[in-house]
Scaffold this active site. Sequence first.
Site, PDB file in Angstrom:
ATOM      1  N   HIS A  96       0.121  52.988 -48.350  1.00 29.32           N
ATOM      2  CA  HIS A  96      -1.291  53.395 -48.299  1.00 29.32           C
ATOM      3  C   HIS A  96      -1.430  54.766 -47.628  1.00 29.32           C
ATOM      4  O   HIS A  96      -0.682  55.097 -46.701  1.00 29.32           O
ATOM      5  CB  HIS A  96      -2.124  52.351 -47.550  1.00 29.32           C
ATOM      6  CG  HIS A  96      -3.587  52.608 -47.689  1.00 29.32           C
ATOM      7  ND1 HIS A  96      -4.264  53.493 -46.880  1.00 29.32           N
ATOM      8  CD2 HIS A  96      -4.496  52.132 -48.572  1.00 29.32           C
ATOM      9  CE1 HIS A  96      -5.536  53.538 -47.253  1.00 29.32           C
ATOM     10  NE2 HIS A  96      -5.698  52.712 -48.281  1.00 29.32           N
ATOM     11  N   GLU A 169      -5.327  55.586 -55.723  1.00 29.78           N
ATOM     12  CA  GLU A 169      -6.337  55.890 -54.712  1.00 29.78           C
ATOM     13  C   GLU A 169      -6.308  57.376 -54.390  1.00 29.78           C
ATOM     14  O   GLU A 169      -5.504  57.802 -53.546  1.00 29.78           O
ATOM     15  CB  GLU A 169      -6.053  55.100 -53.425  1.00 29.78           C
ATOM     16  CG  GLU A 169      -6.062  53.601 -53.599  1.00 29.78           C
ATOM     17  CD  GLU A 169      -6.386  52.878 -52.295  1.00 29.78           C
ATOM     18  OE1 GLU A 169      -7.358  52.132 -52.300  1.00 29.78           O
ATOM     19  OE2 GLU A 169      -5.710  53.101 -51.284  1.00 29.78           O
TER      20      GLU A 169
HETATM   21  O1  LIG Z   1      -8.222  52.471 -49.122  1.00 29.01           O
HETATM   22  C1  LIG Z   1      -8.938  51.691 -49.734  1.00 29.01           C
HETATM   23  C2  LIG Z   1      -8.483  50.349 -50.129  1.00 29.01           C
HETATM   24  O2  LIG Z   1      -7.224  50.109 -49.598  1.00 29.01           O
HETATM   25  C3  LIG Z   1     -10.304  52.064 -50.076  1.00 29.01           C
HETATM   26  O3  LIG Z   1     -11.113  51.924 -48.949  1.00 29.01           O
HETATM   27  P1  LIG Z   1     -12.665  52.312 -49.065  1.00 29.01           P
HETATM   28  O4  LIG Z   1     -13.174  51.616 -50.304  1.00 29.01           O
HETATM   29  O5  LIG Z   1     -13.270  51.772 -47.816  1.00 29.01           O
HETATM   30  O6  LIG Z   1     -12.742  53.805 -49.226  1.00 29.01           O
END
Ligand SMILES: O=C(CO)COP(=O)(O)O
Length: 251
Positions: A96, A169
Amino acid sequence: MIGVSLKMYFGYQQTLDWATAIEKIASEHPAVKAGVAEVFILPSFPALESTASICADSAISFGAQNLAEADAGAYTGEVSGPFLAEVGCRYVEVGHAERRALFGETDQVVRAKTAAAFRAGLTPVLCIGELERTDPDSAAALCIRDIEDALSDADFSNRGPAPLLVAYEPQWAIGAPAPAEPAYIADVCQKIRGYLESRTEFVGRVIYGGSAGVGLITALGTTVDGLFLGRFAHDPEAVRKILDEVGELSV
Ligand SMILES: O=C(CO)COP(=O)(O)O
């Protein structure tokens, strides 16, 4: 596929209350019952065992937000893949953006943790995404390079195709007021999907994370395999609404 990481937002009892609510919503939801939606939740380590009880005999599954590179030994404070598997985890998050930025996880660490997840029979939720906003072609190229790199130490020789979940992401969209634009997400995810389909050692799916919430999956349609939710899943009713959307997409 609707996943939620609680990160470190909740306390212990709050986590269990939330997990109980999510389990009830999901297991009673027509989209889950029909098999068109799957739900998984990733609480903090100390809540995993109680989460296992909440999710026992349930349609929803759970996992952890991190794991050790090694399987056992003198690694104070770490939690191994085999330990997580024994507790009942199906998923484990790897790489992450917050682990990379705040805890110094390098590409080498991400490779080792991805390999450790596969060794333990866990499905890695492999998080990748560009740091700065760019064009979809450049973002997809960077993501594919990072996926290839993360998988390069994994040993796929002893079993059939292993499941892999890629969480796209974009780092600039994490913790933001709104997600990336649907057309941008769709373009990047379609390209990642094309790459995943070209590999036979694993069965890869791609979900989008980064300020994802109600309304996004309707805008994305089937260009992604689901969402990876953060803050906007803290209200269980938002998860219900998102499952409603998934159900509507499938008709
Ligand atoms: O990093 C995320 C999920 O692991 C996304 O977080 P948010 O939706 O709070 O931006």
